[in-house]
Structure formats: C-alpha cells, structure tokens
Design a protein around this motif. Structure first.
Motif, PDB file in Angstrom:
ATOM      1  N   THR A 191      62.541 -83.658 -33.793  1.00 22.36           N
ATOM      2  CA  THR A 191      62.293 -84.385 -32.558  1.00 22.36           C
ATOM      3  C   THR A 191      62.522 -83.458 -31.380  1.00 22.36           C
ATOM      4  N   ILE A 192      61.510 -83.328 -30.542  1.00 24.26           N
ATOM      5  CA  ILE A 192      61.638 -82.500 -29.352  1.00 24.26           C
ATOM      6  C   ILE A 192      61.882 -83.403 -28.152  1.00 24.26           C
ATOM      7  N   SER A 193      62.705 -82.924 -27.245  1.00 23.99           N
ATOM      8  CA  SER A 193      62.994 -83.687 -26.030  1.00 23.99           C
ATOM      9  C   SER A 193      63.362 -82.707 -24.933  1.00 23.99           C
ATOM     10  N   ARG A 194      63.476 -83.198 -23.732  1.00 22.44           N
ATOM     11  CA  ARG A 194      63.855 -82.310 -22.636  1.00 22.44           C
ATOM     12  C   ARG A 194      64.700 -83.051 -21.621  1.00 22.44           C
ATOM     13  N   ASP A 195      65.550 -82.315 -20.967  1.00 19.49           N
ATOM     14  CA  ASP A 195      66.390 -82.812 -19.876  1.00 19.49           C
ATOM     15  C   ASP A 195      65.970 -82.040 -18.637  1.00 19.49           C
ATOM     16  N   LYS A 196      65.235 -82.703 -17.752  1.00 17.39           N
ATOM     17  CA  LYS A 196      64.704 -81.992 -16.586  1.00 17.39           C
ATOM     18  C   LYS A 196      65.818 -81.548 -15.655  1.00 17.39           C
ATOM     19  N   ALA A 197      66.867 -82.327 -15.539  1.00 20.04           N
ATOM     20  CA  ALA A 197      67.968 -81.954 -14.647  1.00 20.04           C
ATOM     21  C   ALA A 197      68.651 -80.677 -15.133  1.00 20.04           C
TER      22      ALA A 197
ATOM     23  N   GLU B 152      58.532 -78.736 -14.891  1.00 20.13           N
ATOM     24  CA  GLU B 152      57.463 -79.680 -15.238  1.00 20.13           C
ATOM     25  C   GLU B 152      56.104 -79.013 -15.360  1.00 20.13           C
ATOM     26  N   ASP B 153      55.972 -77.783 -14.884  1.00 21.58           N
ATOM     27  CA  ASP B 153      54.661 -77.136 -14.829  1.00 21.58           C
ATOM     28  C   ASP B 153      54.227 -76.518 -16.155  1.00 21.58           C
ATOM     29  N   TYR B 154      55.194 -76.227 -17.023  1.00 19.50           N
ATOM     30  CA  TYR B 154      54.855 -75.498 -18.244  1.00 19.50           C
ATOM     31  C   TYR B 154      55.095 -76.342 -19.490  1.00 19.50           C
TER      32      TYR B 154
END
Length: 128
Positions: A73-79, A30-32
């Motif tokens: 489309t950009i997305s992210r999966d933090k897990a 989450e920091d970058y």
C-alpha cells in the motif's frame, strides 16, 4: 535539487510487515509522481508502485504492479513530504533493495523513471 531519502528497510520474517519511507525535498510535492522500485540480486529493476496528484491537489492516483497488488500500500503525507510503502505478508521474493524516484511516469503497465532523481535505496531482507 530533487532529493529523496529512503528508510525503513530491515530483516523481517516471511509473513511479516514493514513500512518504508521516502522523504522528499527540492520540489513541490504535489507536482511529481513518486514511485517505488526494487531490485533483487541478479534481477532487473522493477517498478512496483507510484502515487501522484489527480485532477486537483486533493485527489490522488495510485498504481501497483501485479506482483505486489493486494500486499503493498502506497500513501503520502503532504505535510511531511513523505511517501510510504506499507508491505504486508512479506514473501522471500520481496527481498531486494527498494528505491524511490521522482518524477515517474506510467507507460502502459510499466513504471518508468527515465528522468527521475533516485534515493540511495533501503535493503529489505526476508527470512523464511
């Protein structure tokens, strides 16, 4: 140590779709801000999209270059600590090596990775 590994590139027909992945490690996700860049033969590297955390860890901010807005489309999966780039309606001009980088910053409408760590890149080839 920040490490980024891209995958998902390949040969696709014009009009088709592709999803690129960027697996991250070595930092708190989450920091970058994490960005996608691409470089076609004979052209300069182009920053095309980024995703970052907003005011709280649950907020997200995304940005797209005009050249890809509406198709990428950009997305992210933090897990999974993975950022994705969904590419739809591929055009021959999208053929390039795609890189992810972190951390990235936006300077006006330009995505910068001056102090970023970079992945090895994944090749996207578009057949017409």
């Amino acid at each position: 140590e920040v490490q980024l590994v891209e995958s998902g590139g390949g040969l696709v027909q014009a009009g088709g779709s592709l999803r690129l992945s960027c697996a991250a490690s070595g930092f708190r996700f989450e920091d970058y801000g994490i960005g996608w860049f691409r470089q076609a033969p004979g052209k300069e590297r182009e920053g095309i999209s980024c995703i970052s955390t907003g005011v709280t860890d649950s907020d997200e901010y995304t940005w797209y270059a005009d050249s890809v807005k509406g198709r990428f489309t950009i997305s992210r999966d933090k897990a999974k600590k993975t950022v994705y780039l969904q590419i739809d309606s591929l055009e021959p001009e999208d053929a390039a090596v795609y890189y992810c980088a972190a951390p990235v910053t936006l300077v006006g409408d330009t995505l910068r990775g001056d102090f970023a760590s970079w992945g090895q890149g994944t090749q996207v080839t578009v057949s017409s």
